[in-house]
Design a protein around this motif. Structure first.
Motif, PDB file in Angstrom:
ATOM      1  N   PRO A   3       0.831  -1.217   0.000  1.00 53.62           N
ATOM      2  CA  PRO A   3       0.000   0.000   0.000  1.00 53.62           C
ATOM      3  C   PRO A   3       0.858   1.256   0.000  1.00 53.62           C
ATOM      4  O   PRO A   3       1.985   1.260   0.515  1.00 53.62           O
ATOM      5  N   PRO A   4       0.340   2.336  -0.567  1.00 54.34           N
ATOM      6  CA  PRO A   4       1.075   3.606  -0.507  1.00 54.34           C
ATOM      7  C   PRO A   4       1.133   4.127   0.921  1.00 54.34           C
ATOM      8  O   PRO A   4       0.205   3.932   1.709  1.00 54.34           O
ATOM      9  N   ILE A   5       2.226   4.780   1.250  1.00 52.13           N
ATOM     10  CA  ILE A   5       2.404   5.353   2.580  1.00 52.13           C
ATOM     11  C   ILE A   5       1.903   6.794   2.564  1.00 52.13           C
ATOM     12  O   ILE A   5       2.293   7.580   1.691  1.00 52.13           O
ATOM     13  N   ILE A   6       1.046   7.127   3.513  1.00 46.80           N
ATOM     14  CA  ILE A   6       0.526   8.484   3.604  1.00 46.80           C
ATOM     15  C   ILE A   6       0.855   9.058   4.983  1.00 46.80           C
ATOM     16  O   ILE A   6       1.023   8.329   5.957  1.00 46.80           O
ATOM     17  N   ILE A 262       7.616   4.258   8.946  1.00 41.00           N
ATOM     18  CA  ILE A 262       7.458   3.090   8.087  1.00 41.00           C
ATOM     19  C   ILE A 262       8.653   2.955   7.152  1.00 41.00           C
ATOM     20  O   ILE A 262       9.033   3.909   6.471  1.00 41.00           O
ATOM     21  N   ASP A 263       9.227   1.778   7.126  1.00 37.45           N
ATOM     22  CA  ASP A 263      10.295   1.469   6.183  1.00 37.45           C
ATOM     23  C   ASP A 263       9.649   0.811   4.964  1.00 37.45           C
ATOM     24  O   ASP A 263       9.028  -0.248   5.091  1.00 37.45           O
ATOM     25  N   MET A 283      -0.148   4.133   7.186  1.00 34.40           N
ATOM     26  CA  MET A 283       0.428   5.271   7.887  1.00 34.40           C
ATOM     27  C   MET A 283       0.899   4.812   9.258  1.00 34.40           C
ATOM     28  O   MET A 283       0.439   3.796   9.776  1.00 34.40           O
ATOM     29  N   THR A 284       1.828   5.561   9.834  1.00 34.14           N
ATOM     30  CA  THR A 284       2.399   5.147  11.116  1.00 34.14           C
ATOM     31  C   THR A 284       1.345   5.188  12.206  1.00 34.14           C
ATOM     32  O   THR A 284       1.077   4.185  12.874  1.00 34.14           O
ATOM     33  N   HIS A 285       0.764   6.352  12.444  1.00 35.68           N
ATOM     34  CA  HIS A 285      -0.337   6.536  13.388  1.00 35.68           C
ATOM     35  C   HIS A 285      -1.483   7.208  12.647  1.00 35.68           C
ATOM     36  O   HIS A 285      -1.261   7.974  11.702  1.00 35.68           O
TER      37      HIS A 285
END
Length: 288
Positions: A3-6, A262-263, A283-285
């Protein structure tokens, strides 16, 4: 598929009418609330959205709410709570089980056990087993329940798993949950009723609750599931046919985070294996 990271969920959340949101790992870490997550859901509700918290906690919704209050999650962040404890109690009532053998910490999960019709029955006299967790989850393992599992399977006792999670994070500590015992029970041929995610009953119950609150059933394309566990949250989203948002700082944080972010390579390693439930973003949080 990775998934894309946002970094911000606001534009994504604005595409939906309803959110099914996990609790532990998204709203709090067992000790302290994630303030930005609460603020994001408050804003979503302010713009007309409906938030259903969907928890695998083995207690009724009121017990989930007490933990939310204790950890500091703001009350205006949700409309309703669907809990595995309530689902388990509904199933027990529907089946008419009267003599249940209890497995779990009865003091911690008193809110569920007090709603059963009788005290814990001996395994030899039970109609079924209800499991909310390990009695001592800081010192025991599933191996400590091997004899109980084997006897229950031999007696063909139905096993009601009131928390399908395998593990849970409490602060920095990871503890084994009822789902780990249920997995072994099922592996040995026992019948298990899974009272929560990823099984259909959890999001089906949430969908019905959203329909009650909104006056009509929302379209599946207008629902977003938010969670930190691929096995439960994202698999449940895939099962219902709704989009899922992955929160990386929860149960999978050791697999996907590097220096608290996120790596991309680690995220790919988690999501790329065939059969892994998809996420529309990561996403991280949770934050707006």
């Amino acid at each position: 598929m990775t998934p894309p990271i946002i970094a911000a969920a606001g534009p994504l959340l604005s595409r939906y009418e309803v959110v099914f949101c996990d609790v532990w790992g998204v709203m709090h870490n067992g000790r302290k609330a994630y303030a930005e997550a609460g603020a994001a859901l408050v804003r979503f509700r302010a713009e007309g959205g409906t938030v259903i918290l969907v928890s695998n906690a083995p207690v009724p919704a009121a017990g989930v709410e007490r933990v939310l209050e204790k950890t500091g999650v703001r009350r205006d962040a949700w409309d309703a709570i669907v809990s595995s404890g309530d689902i388990a109690l509904g199933h027990i009532a529907e089946k008419g089980y009267r003599r249940m053998h209890w497995v779990g910490p009865s003091k911690r999960d008193y809110a569920l056990y007090v709603r059963l019709q009788a005290p814990s029955a001996a395994l030899s006299e039970a109609d079924a087993i209800v499991c909310t967790g390990l009695v001592d989850d800081r010192n025991e393992t599933v191996a400590d329940y091997r004899a109980l599992i084997e006897e229950g399977v031999a007696r063909a006792l139905p096993f009601v798993c009131a928390n399908p999670d395998l593990v849970v994070d409490v602060g920095a500590v990871q503890l084994v949950c009822a789902g780990s015992i249920a997995t072994e029970y099922e592996r040995l041929g026992g019948e298990v009723f899974w009272a929560g995610k990823p099984h259909p009953v959890a999001y089906e119950t949430a969908l019905a609750r959203a329909a009650e609150l909104r006056g009509s059933t929302p379209g599946l394309s207008r629902i977003l599931a938010i969670g930190d566990a691929v096995r439960t949250d994202l698999a449940a989203a895939q099962g219902l046919g709704v989009d899922g948002l992955f929160i990386a700082a929860g149960i999978h944080r050791g697999e996907v985070l590097a220096d608290s972010e996120i790596d991309p390579a680690r995220l790919a390693a988690l999501f790329d294996p065939p059969g892994t439930p998809a996420a529309i973003a990561a996403m991280t949080h949770l934050r707006w």
